[in-house]
Design a protein around this motif. Sequence first.
Motif, PDB file in Angstrom:
ATOM      1  N   ALA A 539      38.903  11.230 -61.101  1.00  0.00           N
ATOM      2  CA  ALA A 539      39.557  12.015 -59.951  1.00  0.00           C
ATOM      3  C   ALA A 539      40.940  12.046 -59.969  1.00  0.00           C
ATOM      4  CB  ALA A 539      38.808  11.685 -58.546  1.00  0.00           C
ATOM      5  N   SER A 540      41.433  10.888 -60.175  1.00  0.00           N
ATOM      6  CA  SER A 540      43.181  10.772 -60.009  1.00  0.00           C
ATOM      7  C   SER A 540      43.760  11.347 -61.138  1.00  0.00           C
ATOM      8  CB  SER A 540      43.506   9.379 -60.123  1.00  0.00           C
ATOM      9  OG  SER A 540      42.923   8.631 -59.035  1.00  0.00           O
ATOM     10  N   ILE A 541      42.984  11.512 -62.062  1.00  0.00           N
ATOM     11  CA  ILE A 541      43.684  12.360 -63.477  1.00  0.00           C
ATOM     12  C   ILE A 541      43.833  13.614 -63.285  1.00  0.00           C
ATOM     13  CG2 ILE A 541      43.140  12.980 -66.004  1.00  0.00           C
ATOM     14  CD1 ILE A 541      41.605  10.346 -66.358  1.00  0.00           C
ATOM     15  N   HIS A 542      42.771  14.272 -62.556  1.00  0.00           N
ATOM     16  CA  HIS A 542      42.935  15.635 -62.165  1.00  0.00           C
ATOM     17  C   HIS A 542      43.707  15.992 -60.809  1.00  0.00           C
ATOM     18  CE1 HIS A 542      40.080  16.824 -65.354  1.00  0.00           C
ATOM     19  NE2 HIS A 542      39.480  15.911 -65.037  1.00  0.00           N
ATOM     20  N   PHE A 543      44.066  15.021 -60.202  1.00  0.00           N
ATOM     21  CA  PHE A 543      44.784  14.911 -59.000  1.00  0.00           C
ATOM     22  C   PHE A 543      46.151  15.745 -59.138  1.00  0.00           C
ATOM     23  CE2 PHE A 543      46.997  13.904 -55.130  1.00  0.00           C
ATOM     24  CZ  PHE A 543      46.293  14.536 -54.138  1.00  0.00           C
ATOM     25  N   ASN A 544      46.634  16.864 -58.363  1.00  0.00           N
ATOM     26  CA  ASN A 544      48.007  17.297 -58.504  1.00  0.00           C
ATOM     27  C   ASN A 544      48.851  16.255 -58.698  1.00  0.00           C
ATOM     28  OD1 ASN A 544      46.979  19.795 -58.861  1.00  0.00           O
ATOM     29  ND2 ASN A 544      47.127  20.212 -56.461  1.00  0.00           N
ATOM     30  N   ASN A 545      49.925  16.424 -59.647  1.00  0.00           N
ATOM     31  CA  ASN A 545      51.227  15.689 -59.536  1.00  0.00           C
ATOM     32  C   ASN A 545      50.963  14.413 -59.742  1.00  0.00           C
ATOM     33  OD1 ASN A 545      52.739  18.167 -59.127  1.00  0.00           O
ATOM     34  ND2 ASN A 545      52.398  17.693 -56.940  1.00  0.00           N
ATOM     35  N   VAL A 546      49.798  13.828 -60.292  1.00  0.00           N
ATOM     36  CA  VAL A 546      49.361  12.369 -60.438  1.00  0.00           C
ATOM     37  C   VAL A 546      50.722  11.693 -61.382  1.00  0.00           C
ATOM     38  CG1 VAL A 546      47.874  12.840 -62.604  1.00  0.00           C
ATOM     39  CG2 VAL A 546      47.972  10.686 -61.229  1.00  0.00           C
ATOM     40  N   VAL A 547      51.182  12.431 -62.400  1.00  0.00           N
ATOM     41  CA  VAL A 547      52.094  11.814 -63.420  1.00  0.00           C
ATOM     42  C   VAL A 547      53.531  11.675 -62.644  1.00  0.00           C
ATOM     43  CG1 VAL A 547      53.582  12.005 -65.433  1.00  0.00           C
ATOM     44  CG2 VAL A 547      51.217  12.880 -65.506  1.00  0.00           C
ATOM     45  N   GLU A 548      53.609  12.471 -61.792  1.00  0.00           N
ATOM     46  CA  GLU A 548      55.021  12.455 -60.902  1.00  0.00           C
ATOM     47  C   GLU A 548      54.994  11.204 -60.109  1.00  0.00           C
ATOM     48  OE1 GLU A 548      53.399  15.294 -61.836  1.00  0.00           O
ATOM     49  OE2 GLU A 548      54.735  16.671 -62.558  1.00  0.00           O
ATOM     50  N   ARG A 549      53.874  11.336 -59.330  1.00  0.00           N
ATOM     51  CA  ARG A 549      53.613  10.230 -58.092  1.00  0.00           C
ATOM     52  C   ARG A 549      53.628   9.031 -58.946  1.00  0.00           C
ATOM     53  NH1 ARG A 549      54.781   9.414 -54.652  1.00  0.00           N
ATOM     54  NH2 ARG A 549      53.060   8.385 -53.556  1.00  0.00           N
ATOM     55  N   TYR A 550      53.040   8.470 -60.011  1.00  0.00           N
ATOM     56  CA  TYR A 550      52.968   7.306 -60.574  1.00  0.00           C
ATOM     57  C   TYR A 550      54.407   6.936 -61.096  1.00  0.00           C
ATOM     58  CZ  TYR A 550      48.135   6.156 -59.638  1.00  0.00           C
ATOM     59  OH  TYR A 550      46.815   6.053 -59.085  1.00  0.00           O
ATOM     60  N   VAL A 551      55.055   7.863 -61.737  1.00  0.00           N
ATOM     61  CA  VAL A 551      56.297   7.543 -62.335  1.00  0.00           C
ATOM     62  C   VAL A 551      57.376   7.189 -61.257  1.00  0.00           C
ATOM     63  CG1 VAL A 551      58.355   8.720 -63.547  1.00  0.00           C
ATOM     64  CG2 VAL A 551      55.999   8.992 -64.494  1.00  0.00           C
ATOM     65  N   GLU A 552      57.265   7.879 -60.196  1.00  0.00           N
ATOM     66  CA  GLU A 552      58.084   7.723 -59.039  1.00  0.00           C
ATOM     67  C   GLU A 552      57.765   6.262 -58.387  1.00  0.00           C
ATOM     68  OE1 GLU A 552      59.015   9.607 -54.541  1.00  0.00           O
ATOM     69  OE2 GLU A 552      57.499  10.600 -55.981  1.00  0.00           O
ATOM     70  N   ILE A 553      56.509   5.995 -58.636  1.00  0.00           N
ATOM     71  CA  ILE A 553      56.252   4.566 -57.823  1.00  0.00           C
ATOM     72  C   ILE A 553      56.830   3.311 -58.892  1.00  0.00           C
ATOM     73  CG2 ILE A 553      54.477   2.923 -57.260  1.00  0.00           C
ATOM     74  CD1 ILE A 553      52.741   5.099 -56.516  1.00  0.00           C
ATOM     75  N   VAL A 554      56.765   3.514 -60.090  1.00  0.00           N
ATOM     76  CA  VAL A 554      57.428   2.487 -60.902  1.00  0.00           C
ATOM     77  C   VAL A 554      59.033   2.615 -61.051  1.00  0.00           C
ATOM     78  CG1 VAL A 554      57.968   2.064 -63.321  1.00  0.00           C
ATOM     79  CG2 VAL A 554      55.492   2.784 -62.665  1.00  0.00           C
ATOM     80  N   LYS A 555      59.521   3.779 -60.804  1.00  0.00           N
ATOM     81  CA  LYS A 555      60.985   3.782 -60.689  1.00  0.00           C
ATOM     82  C   LYS A 555      61.266   3.294 -59.372  1.00  0.00           C
ATOM     83  CE  LYS A 555      61.843   7.497 -64.123  1.00  0.00           C
ATOM     84  NZ  LYS A 555      62.348   8.764 -64.018  1.00  0.00           N
ATOM     85  N   GLU A 556      60.679   3.468 -58.276  1.00  0.00           N
ATOM     86  CA  GLU A 556      60.982   2.680 -57.222  1.00  0.00           C
ATOM     87  C   GLU A 556      61.079   1.266 -56.917  1.00  0.00           C
ATOM     88  OE1 GLU A 556      58.149   4.385 -54.185  1.00  0.00           O
ATOM     89  OE2 GLU A 556      59.383   6.407 -53.861  1.00  0.00           O
ATOM     90  N   ASN A 557      60.183   0.676 -57.794  1.00  0.00           N
ATOM     91  CA  ASN A 557      60.092  -0.596 -57.853  1.00  0.00           C
ATOM     92  C   ASN A 557      60.936  -1.420 -58.986  1.00  0.00           C
ATOM     93  OD1 ASN A 557      57.896  -2.025 -55.958  1.00  0.00           O
ATOM     94  ND2 ASN A 557      57.117   0.156 -56.887  1.00  0.00           N
ATOM     95  N   ASP A 558      61.508  -0.562 -59.777  1.00  0.00           N
ATOM     96  CA  ASP A 558      62.561  -0.706 -60.763  1.00  0.00           C
ATOM     97  C   ASP A 558      61.798  -1.783 -61.836  1.00  0.00           C
ATOM     98  OD1 ASP A 558      64.958  -0.863 -62.198  1.00  0.00           O
ATOM     99  OD2 ASP A 558      65.778  -2.399 -61.020  1.00  0.00           O
ATOM    100  N   ILE A 559      60.833  -1.564 -62.394  1.00  0.00           N
ATOM    101  CA  ILE A 559      59.780  -2.305 -63.319  1.00  0.00           C
ATOM    102  C   ILE A 559      59.779  -1.569 -64.573  1.00  0.00           C
ATOM    103  CG2 ILE A 559      58.651  -3.645 -61.424  1.00  0.00           C
ATOM    104  CD1 ILE A 559      56.200  -1.882 -61.588  1.00  0.00           C
ATOM    105  N   PRO A 560      59.321  -2.124 -65.731  1.00  0.00           N
ATOM    106  CA  PRO A 560      59.256  -1.494 -67.151  1.00  0.00           C
ATOM    107  C   PRO A 560      57.724  -0.924 -66.809  1.00  0.00           C
ATOM    108  CG  PRO A 560      59.975  -3.917 -67.138  1.00  0.00           C
ATOM    109  CD  PRO A 560      59.718  -3.716 -65.808  1.00  0.00           C
ATOM    110  N   PHE A 561      57.594   0.153 -67.571  1.00  0.00           N
ATOM    111  CA  PHE A 561      56.354   0.830 -67.562  1.00  0.00           C
ATOM    112  C   PHE A 561      55.292  -0.087 -68.295  1.00  0.00           C
ATOM    113  CE2 PHE A 561      59.143   4.460 -66.638  1.00  0.00           C
ATOM    114  CZ  PHE A 561      58.295   5.264 -65.751  1.00  0.00           C
TER     115      PHE A 561
END
Length: 691
Positions: A539-561
């Motif tokens: 369900a998450s794979i098909h959710f709108n903007n899942v890539v943008e949301r997860y990338v944003e969370i990683v960058k907010e925490n300043d951690i390596p992918f």
Amino acid sequence: MKDFDSSRIYQILGDEFKNIYIVDCESQQIYAFKETLKLPGFSLCMNYDDAMNQYIDERVYEKNRDMLRMALSFDSLYARLEKSEHFNIHYQSKSDTEVHFMYTHFGRIMEGNKLTQIIIGFANEDLDIRRNNLDMMDNTIVPNGLRRKVLIVEDNEINREILKVTLEDDYEVLEAVNGEEGLKILSQNYKDISIILLDVVMPICDGFEFLNRQKSDSLLANVPVIVTTGNNSQEDELKCLGLGAVDFITKPYNARIVKSRIDSVIKLRESSMTLAAIEKDELTALFTRQAFYHHARTFINFISNENCYVIVLDIADFKLINGTYGTKKANEVLVYLANAFRYYGKNGLLTRYEGDQLLGLFHSNDKLQVEKIEKNLNKIVEEAPIPNIRIKMGIYENIDKSLQIPIICDRALIAVKSISKDFKTNIAFFTSEMNQRLLAQRQMENDFKNAILNKEFKVYFQPKYDVKDEHIVGAEALVRWQKSDGELIPPGKFIPLFEKDGLVVQLDEYVFKSVCNFQHERIQNHLPVVPISINLSRASIHFNNVVERYVEIVKENDIPFACVPLELTESAALYSQQIAAIINQLVKAGFKLHMDDFGSGYSSLTSLNELKFTTVKLDKSLIDCINQNRGKKIVQQAIDLCHGLDLKVVAEGVETKEQRDCLKEMECDEIQGFYYSKPLNEEDFISLVSC
């Protein structure tokens, strides 16, 4: 067989009719003269009325049957042809799931002044029409951009001209100078005519005869008639209304009144057509779900003192039927089941509830009908259009009438779902235990929002160990629900529910954020960090903007992918263009992707080839077979395949030393399972990593 004069027959009918039959008026027997389509009843030499009734029962759409039976009895037909040389009858014919506009032409052969033979020709009125929705076939709403047609039947030229001038700015006007001509025009244009303005007093065929003859034709009778007359006789008005007229306008004409009456009648007719169109399912002609909801509440209120039952019939593995036999055959199965349901559940309120589910509501007086469906379930299966289908039946008896209709229906659906995987059981009743589970699920759904806000969902970490040196090299994030009252809900209870209702999308993001925060703190405090993978549901794979949301969370925490890999289950990763695009976006952003549950029952070779995974996790079901010779070979081949594709291999569900030793011998990269560690809470995991 009797001898017939071919030249006279073709002179009357022409040669466009595929089926022609002759009725001998003295014996009332019907004979095939030209027969291409093998119509039921007429294919044998038999009594006319018997043949016609058989044809009507087997081929005529049910809404037309009664009217056609009355109009075409031998006595009615004989009397009509004594007065008229020929006439047409329009109706709808059905074959399998298709419905056709048909017409039958009736002509006569006279010997002196005596009618001796009746000629009948059958024709498909429009070979291009192929509609499945039976109720929509009755009428056609004029599309936008086309003007509605009005037929004026009036012998007085001045009155006809007045009406034409009044209406021609808004309508396309057709004109007839008497009832006979009006019927001919109506017969040719009935699908397009929105309304008829009919004068009562006319030569040749007056208004009363027009209404009588129109009423006898199933399709012509659908066109509404407003009677116009200079006679204010109440008796004439009642007679016209009794013959089917919908309104009455007196002369001289008032333009505003005429337009207003016409507009009101057309709107009323088209509203009823729209309602009919949305009330019935196109394929099965059962009620649609929304129409069923409407009628079911009325049904229950009407019999408030009686018990009611809800039955659902579900075709198991219907997608497999679609894939194996094709859509046309699958639709044929649905139509067959709908007809069987209608036959055995005659007094029920029936609906096509879902694509492959039919549902019916019955009252206690129909308990025998319910029992008849149960008793004949095997027979229904045996006589289906394709072999070996499985039909499951769910029953909710003595329903709680205080509940909303959708909830009442859900209970029958819950019953049938409880046996969906059971090959031995085909009938299930909704029970109090099912109700308790349902209430518990509803409670979990209701509690979900507060559980997120109050951080009741706890992240646990199951370590992954390097096979060679047995050091911890990573972990998988798992979730547990620790309610504020101390109750611990196992994931097997809430995760399948949240996957079904879509709440898992929020839960996935909650866990991902928690792990990112955890990794951020470790990095900030210069503590050891290992990659912690997080599950991403279908369900998450098909959710709108899942890539943008997860990338944003990683960058907010300043951690390596790389320290938060994403795990996709094998079934969720089944290759498609849409999934490929999303996965490529995740990889391009910097995420490492792991394929979870490899070997759990789906074919993932295409996904391995097309999608950019870095790690494959062998499912526990494979590891459990590792001590068997065939199982060991399968696991070894899977590991070799992955290594050949430069993929790491993680074995999950490892519980014994024998399994560990075998995997080490096979050069598996990492191990996850109870042999090394169960899932740990955050505190215990930190202690383990710090060692």
